[in-house]
Design a protein around this motif. Structure first.
Motif, PDB file in Angstrom:
ATOM      1  N   UNK A 150      11.436   1.940   4.483  1.00  0.00           N
ATOM      2  CA  UNK A 150      11.229   0.644   3.554  1.00  0.00           C
ATOM      3  C   UNK A 150      10.846  -0.322   4.727  1.00  0.00           C
ATOM      4  N   UNK A 151       9.824  -1.068   4.381  1.00  0.00           N
ATOM      5  CA  UNK A 151       9.355  -2.171   5.065  1.00  0.00           C
ATOM      6  C   UNK A 151       9.604  -3.770   4.349  1.00  0.00           C
ATOM      7  N   UNK A 152       9.976  -4.655   4.577  1.00  0.00           N
ATOM      8  CA  UNK A 152      10.206  -5.958   3.992  1.00  0.00           C
ATOM      9  C   UNK A 152       9.695  -7.103   4.717  1.00  0.00           C
TER      10      UNK A 152
ATOM     11  N   UNK B 205       0.111  -8.176   6.584  1.00  0.00           N
ATOM     12  CA  UNK B 205       0.750  -6.938   6.453  1.00  0.00           C
ATOM     13  C   UNK B 205       1.143  -6.290   7.479  1.00  0.00           C
ATOM     14  N   UNK B 206       2.580  -5.769   7.438  1.00  0.00           N
ATOM     15  CA  UNK B 206       3.213  -5.271   8.326  1.00  0.00           C
ATOM     16  C   UNK B 206       3.235  -3.728   8.100  1.00  0.00           C
ATOM     17  N   UNK B 207       3.111  -2.832   9.002  1.00  0.00           N
ATOM     18  CA  UNK B 207       2.965  -1.601   8.628  1.00  0.00           C
ATOM     19  C   UNK B 207       3.568  -0.672   9.942  1.00  0.00           C
ATOM     20  N   UNK B 208       4.501   0.259   9.461  1.00  0.00           N
ATOM     21  CA  UNK B 208       5.050   1.000  10.607  1.00  0.00           C
ATOM     22  C   UNK B 208       4.683   2.522  10.548  1.00  0.00           C
TER      23      UNK B 208
ATOM     24  N   UNK C  66       0.916  -1.407   0.108  1.00  0.00           N
ATOM     25  CA  UNK C  66       0.001   0.080   0.140  1.00  0.00           C
ATOM     26  C   UNK C  66       0.929   1.130   0.024  1.00  0.00           C
ATOM     27  N   UNK C  67       0.349   2.359  -0.738  1.00  0.00           N
ATOM     28  CA  UNK C  67       1.217   3.380  -0.909  1.00  0.00           C
ATOM     29  C   UNK C  67       0.323   4.747  -0.812  1.00  0.00           C
TER      30      UNK C  67
ATOM     31  N   UNK D 222       3.980   0.330   4.495  1.00  0.00           N
ATOM     32  CA  UNK D 222       3.458  -0.967   4.353  1.00  0.00           C
ATOM     33  C   UNK D 222       4.623  -1.897   3.790  1.00  0.00           C
ATOM     34  N   UNK D 223       4.747  -3.245   4.159  1.00  0.00           N
ATOM     35  CA  UNK D 223       5.339  -4.225   3.446  1.00  0.00           C
ATOM     36  C   UNK D 223       4.350  -4.875   2.249  1.00  0.00           C
TER      37      UNK D 223
END
Lengths: 113, 115
Positions: free
Chosen positions: B3-5, B89-92, A43-44, B105-106
């Motif tokens: 950046x999320x991986x 999904x992982x999000x910071x 998601x962006x 988001x990754x």
């Protein structure tokens, strides 16, 4: 918590046309966010929509392509203008509702032919 | 830019297995980290939120840990069930920056649990 609805849930559109996506929240919120999820991608964030002011766009997104309205504290629209196949994505709106948890709508799946 | 991986990109397991999903982020200056579940046509559902000062959070069969200094989080799913099949999904959320409240988001881990 917050309950968010989006319309339409999905659409198939022709190249060069525009589509307006609606986002309705069941409570008043200050900030609303619009995200895009392209196939196979993360998601962006497209923009942040605040009531009573112009939306704030992220790098790579412009108002002419993605105009946003925020007429009140429970509603917002995102328009995808002059569409091309590259705009085929899922578009999601989200809010914070009194906590640090971000709540998301069900998304609008857009296919551009 | 954050950046999320997420690793792995996809995972297919039989019912009953214990699972670990991994998330890493490049900038440790985060406000919090959220794990979401994404089901087709249903948007994102928040599973767990870990504040930057916390080490872990638990909800039922789910346990999420956070090592902020090393830029890592794991989501542990115990005794997996077919109903757990979804994309995770992982999000910071950064603790600074020009866009207040935005998430990074990754790409997610697509999980399939078969009976």
């Amino acid at each position: 918590s917050a309950v968010i609805s989006q319309k339409p849930s999905r659409d198939i559109c022709q190249r060069g046309t525009s589509l307006t996506i609606q986002c309705q929240v069941d409570s008043q919120v200050t900030m609303m966010f619009w995200y895009r999820q392209q196939p196979g991608q993360s998601l962006t964030l497209i923009a942040t929509a605040n009531q009573g002011s112009e939306a704030t766009y992220e790098s790579g997104f412009v108002i002419d392509k993605f105009p946003i309205s925020r007429p009140n504290l429970t509603f917002s629209t995102l328009t995808v203008s002059n569409m091309s196949p590259e705009d085929s994505s899922i578009y999601l709106c989200s809010v914070y509702a009194g906590t640090d948890t971000q709540y998301f709508g069900p998304g609008t799946r857009l296919t551009v032919l | 830019k954050q950046e999320v991986t997420q690793i792995p990109a996809a995972l297919s397991v039989p019912e009953g297995e214990n699972l670990v999903l991994n998330c890493s982020f490049t900038d440790s200056a985060i406000y919090n980290l959220q794990w979401f579940r994404q089901d087709p046509g249903k948007g994102l559902t928040s599973l767990l939120l870990i504040q930057s000062s916390q080490r872990e959070q638990t909800s039922g069969r789910l346990n999420a840990s956070l090592d902020k200094s090393s830029g890592r989080s794991t989501l542990y799913i115990a005794a997996s069930q077919p109903g757990d099949s979804a994309t995770y999904l992982c999000a910071v959320r950064p603790d600074r920056g020009s866009t207040l409240g935005r998430l990074y988001f990754g790409r997610g881990t697509q999980l399939t649990v078969w009976p």
